[in-house]
Design a protein around this motif. Structure first.
Motif, mmCIF file in Angstrom:
data_model
loop_
_atom_site.group_PDB
_atom_site.id
_atom_site.type_symbol
_atom_site.label_atom_id
_atom_site.label_comp_id
_atom_site.label_asym_id
_atom_site.label_seq_id
_atom_site.Cartn_x
_atom_site.Cartn_y
_atom_site.Cartn_z
ATOM 1 N N THR A 35 39.738 -7.070 -0.459
ATOM 2 C CA THR A 35 40.524 -7.178 0.762
ATOM 3 C C THR A 35 41.837 -7.884 0.471
ATOM 4 O OG1 THR A 35 40.456 -7.760 3.116
ATOM 5 C CG2 THR A 35 39.572 -9.382 1.563
ATOM 6 N N ASP A 36 42.751 -7.791 1.430
ATOM 7 C CA ASP A 36 44.070 -8.410 1.339
ATOM 8 C C ASP A 36 44.105 -9.611 2.279
ATOM 9 O OD1 ASP A 36 45.302 -5.929 -0.077
ATOM 10 O OD2 ASP A 36 44.444 -5.132 1.771
ATOM 11 N N LEU A 37 44.970 -10.562 1.962
ATOM 12 C CA LEU A 37 45.043 -11.776 2.762
ATOM 13 C C LEU A 37 46.460 -12.062 3.224
ATOM 14 C CD1 LEU A 37 42.757 -14.180 0.685
ATOM 15 C CD2 LEU A 37 42.091 -12.705 2.599
ATOM 16 N N HIS A 38 46.577 -12.388 4.498
ATOM 17 C CA HIS A 38 47.791 -12.959 5.075
ATOM 18 C C HIS A 38 47.388 -14.206 5.852
ATOM 19 C CE1 HIS A 38 51.061 -10.070 4.344
ATOM 20 N NE2 HIS A 38 50.132 -9.126 4.377
ATOM 21 N N ALA A 39 48.367 -15.055 6.125
ATOM 22 C CA ALA A 39 48.121 -16.227 6.964
ATOM 23 C C ALA A 39 49.015 -16.177 8.187
ATOM 24 C CB ALA A 39 48.366 -17.514 6.181
ATOM 25 N N ARG A 52 53.003 -6.800 8.955
ATOM 26 C CA ARG A 52 53.122 -6.596 10.389
ATOM 27 C C ARG A 52 51.818 -6.035 10.962
ATOM 28 N NH1 ARG A 52 58.295 -6.714 12.517
ATOM 29 N NH2 ARG A 52 57.392 -5.762 14.381
ATOM 30 N N LEU A 53 51.605 -6.275 12.228
ATOM 31 C CA LEU A 53 50.418 -5.762 12.907
ATOM 32 C C LEU A 53 50.542 -4.292 13.278
ATOM 33 C CD1 LEU A 53 49.842 -8.689 15.452
ATOM 34 C CD2 LEU A 53 48.529 -8.247 13.362
ATOM 35 N N ASP A 54 51.755 -3.754 13.285
ATOM 36 C CA ASP A 54 52.060 -2.502 13.961
ATOM 37 C C ASP A 54 51.247 -1.293 13.511
ATOM 38 O OD1 ASP A 54 54.154 -4.472 13.927
ATOM 39 O OD2 ASP A 54 55.482 -3.014 14.880
ATOM 40 N N ARG A 55 51.069 -1.112 12.194
ATOM 41 C CA ARG A 55 50.523 0.154 11.681
ATOM 42 C C ARG A 55 49.075 0.384 12.085
ATOM 43 N NH1 ARG A 55 47.667 1.807 7.071
ATOM 44 N NH2 ARG A 55 47.728 -0.324 6.246
ATOM 45 N N VAL A 56 48.247 -0.645 12.026
ATOM 46 C CA VAL A 56 46.804 -0.406 12.193
ATOM 47 C C VAL A 56 46.207 -1.075 13.420
ATOM 48 C CG1 VAL A 56 46.433 -0.043 9.730
ATOM 49 C CG2 VAL A 56 46.164 -2.336 10.678
ATOM 50 N N THR A 57 47.000 -1.816 14.198
ATOM 51 C CA THR A 57 46.439 -2.453 15.385
ATOM 52 C C THR A 57 47.180 -2.013 16.639
ATOM 53 O OG1 THR A 57 47.781 -4.474 15.673
ATOM 54 C CG2 THR A 57 46.125 -4.495 13.911
ATOM 55 N N ASP A 58 46.700 -2.488 17.765
ATOM 56 C CA ASP A 58 47.304 -2.149 19.059
ATOM 57 C C ASP A 58 48.360 -3.160 19.481
ATOM 58 O OD1 ASP A 58 45.626 -4.282 19.505
ATOM 59 O OD2 ASP A 58 44.431 -3.314 21.063
ATOM 60 N N ARG A 59 48.781 -4.013 18.536
ATOM 61 C CA ARG A 59 49.829 -4.987 18.836
ATOM 62 C C ARG A 59 50.931 -4.893 17.785
ATOM 63 N NH1 ARG A 59 48.760 -9.635 22.581
ATOM 64 N NH2 ARG A 59 46.970 -8.922 23.800
ATOM 65 N N THR A 60 52.020 -5.615 18.020
ATOM 66 C CA THR A 60 53.151 -5.598 17.101
ATOM 67 C C THR A 60 53.514 -7.022 16.705
ATOM 68 O OG1 THR A 60 54.794 -5.703 18.869
ATOM 69 C CG2 THR A 60 54.065 -3.507 18.171
ATOM 70 N N GLY A 61 54.310 -7.120 15.648
ATOM 71 C CA GLY A 61 54.804 -8.426 15.227
ATOM 72 C C GLY A 61 54.443 -8.754 13.807
ATOM 73 N N VAL A 62 55.185 -9.713 13.249
ATOM 74 C CA VAL A 62 54.966 -10.183 11.880
ATOM 75 C C VAL A 62 53.858 -11.230 11.892
ATOM 76 C CG1 VAL A 62 56.026 -11.347 9.910
ATOM 77 C CG2 VAL A 62 57.370 -9.731 11.274
ATOM 78 N N VAL A 63 52.844 -11.027 11.069
ATOM 79 C CA VAL A 63 51.680 -11.917 11.065
ATOM 80 C C VAL A 63 52.083 -13.363 10.834
ATOM 81 C CG1 VAL A 63 49.539 -12.485 9.845
ATOM 82 C CG2 VAL A 63 50.096 -10.090 10.332
ATOM 83 N N ALA A 64 52.960 -13.615 9.858
ATOM 84 C CA ALA A 64 53.334 -14.984 9.495
ATOM 85 C C ALA A 64 54.120 -15.695 10.584
ATOM 86 C CB ALA A 64 54.136 -14.977 8.198
ATOM 87 N N LEU A 66 53.342 -15.331 13.890
ATOM 88 C CA LEU A 66 52.504 -15.409 15.082
ATOM 89 C C LEU A 66 51.336 -16.356 14.855
ATOM 90 C CD1 LEU A 66 52.297 -11.594 15.879
ATOM 91 C CD2 LEU A 66 53.660 -13.288 17.118
ATOM 92 N N PRO A 67 50.924 -17.122 15.877
ATOM 93 C CA PRO A 67 49.737 -17.966 15.743
ATOM 94 C C PRO A 67 48.463 -17.131 15.832
ATOM 95 C CG PRO A 67 50.565 -18.111 17.963
ATOM 96 C CD PRO A 67 51.555 -17.262 17.209
ATOM 97 N N TRP A 68 47.368 -17.728 15.388
ATOM 98 C CA TRP A 68 46.089 -17.025 15.446
ATOM 99 C C TRP A 68 45.713 -16.678 16.885
ATOM 100 C CZ3 TRP A 68 42.822 -13.918 13.571
ATOM 101 C CH2 TRP A 68 41.510 -13.842 14.049
ATOM 102 N N SER A 69 46.124 -17.491 17.836
ATOM 103 C CA SER A 69 45.798 -17.194 19.228
ATOM 104 C C SER A 69 46.345 -15.845 19.666
ATOM 105 C CB SER A 69 46.336 -18.291 20.147
ATOM 106 O OG SER A 69 47.749 -18.401 20.019
ATOM 107 N N GLU A 70 47.436 -15.388 19.038
ATOM 108 C CA GLU A 70 47.989 -14.071 19.325
ATOM 109 C C GLU A 70 47.428 -12.996 18.393
ATOM 110 O OE1 GLU A 70 49.948 -13.130 21.883
ATOM 111 O OE2 GLU A 70 49.542 -15.163 22.603
ATOM 112 N N VAL A 71 47.403 -13.293 17.086
ATOM 113 C CA VAL A 71 46.898 -12.314 16.114
ATOM 114 C C VAL A 71 45.444 -11.971 16.409
ATOM 115 C CG1 VAL A 71 46.399 -11.912 13.660
ATOM 116 C CG2 VAL A 71 48.550 -13.021 14.342
ATOM 117 N N GLY A 72 44.689 -12.961 16.851
ATOM 118 C CA GLY A 72 43.270 -12.741 17.130
ATOM 119 C C GLY A 72 43.009 -11.790 18.280
#
Length: 238
Positions: A35-39, A52-64, A66-72
């Protein structure tokens, strides 16, 4: 190794790096997962390939950014939550992981998770970045298995130097475009130095057979179904 959990298995299309994909691979009998890792911006380590979240999820934005409360809140393919590294280590206690750290901000948080989970002996950490490989070695010490970084791999392939002592395995593609990277001579040199060779990402059965005949120690694949069938055919599926 099940690459991103076996991202191109027919049952996993669209669900790469999801708990669903990893569970599927383990049920097939896989004990090595890649697996791959981002924080996130607040240091939560997630199993995710893109920055970024865009390609494989239903949300957008750069992972680094955004807080976990949003990425989650993001859902892979609109359905599956993004798993955290600590969750994967806890969910699959008998499984070993190949971890590819994708960004600098993920390095220290990853080291902290591995220490807290007492999982250093269950993982191999790799990265395309030589500096990240060097830093994670310093951070976690000689007990950690790592791949080789980009310039180490180039030296090993193209110059007649001994393999560097740090690094447990060569994880490389068979080719970079027209350039053949993986050769019988390179496999022999790696084995002579006590290192393993894991080519990626191998999804064709004929190529799987050929590389296994050449003596590679592992294959990283998206097609977990095909590799399993190949190893069963060879009497090497345990």
């Amino acid at each position: 190794m099940a690459h991103r959990g076996g991202a191109l298995h027919p049952d996993n299309i669209g669900y790469e790096n999801s708990l669903r994909a990893f569970e599927h691979a383990v049920k097939l009998g896989y004990r090595y997962l890649e697996t791959d890792l981002h924080a996130t911006s607040d240091g939560v380590v997630i199993a995710f390939h893109d920055h970024r979240l865009d390609r494989v999820t239903d949300r957008t934005g750069v992972v680094a950014e955004l807080p976990w409360s949003e990425v989650g809140k993001a859902k892979i393919n609109g359905h599956e939550p993004i798993p955290r590294l600590d969750e994967l280590l806890e969910q699959f206690p008998e499984t070993k992981f190949n971890l590819d750290i994708k960004a600098d901000n993920g390095l220290l948080p990853t080291a902290a998770v591995l220490r807290a989970a007492d999982a250093i002996d269950r993982v191999c950490v790799s990265s395309f970045s030589q500096s990240r490989v060097r830093r994670i070695r310093r951070e976690l010490g000689p007990a950690l298995c790592t791949g080789y970084g980009d310039w180490e791999t180039a030296l090993i392939r193209f110059l007649p130097f001994p393999l560097p002592s740090r690094g447990g395995c060569l994880q490389i593609p068979e080719r970079y475009g027209p350039l053949r990277v993986l050769t019988p001579g390179l496999i022999r040199r790696a084995h002579a130095a006590g290192k393993q060779v894991h080519p990626w990402t191998i999804d064709d059965p004929a190529t799987m057979h050929r590389l296994l005949d050449a003596g590679v120690d592992g294959l990283i694949t998206d097609r977990t179904d095909i590799l399993r069938d190949v190893l069963i055919e060879r009497g090497e599926w345990h």
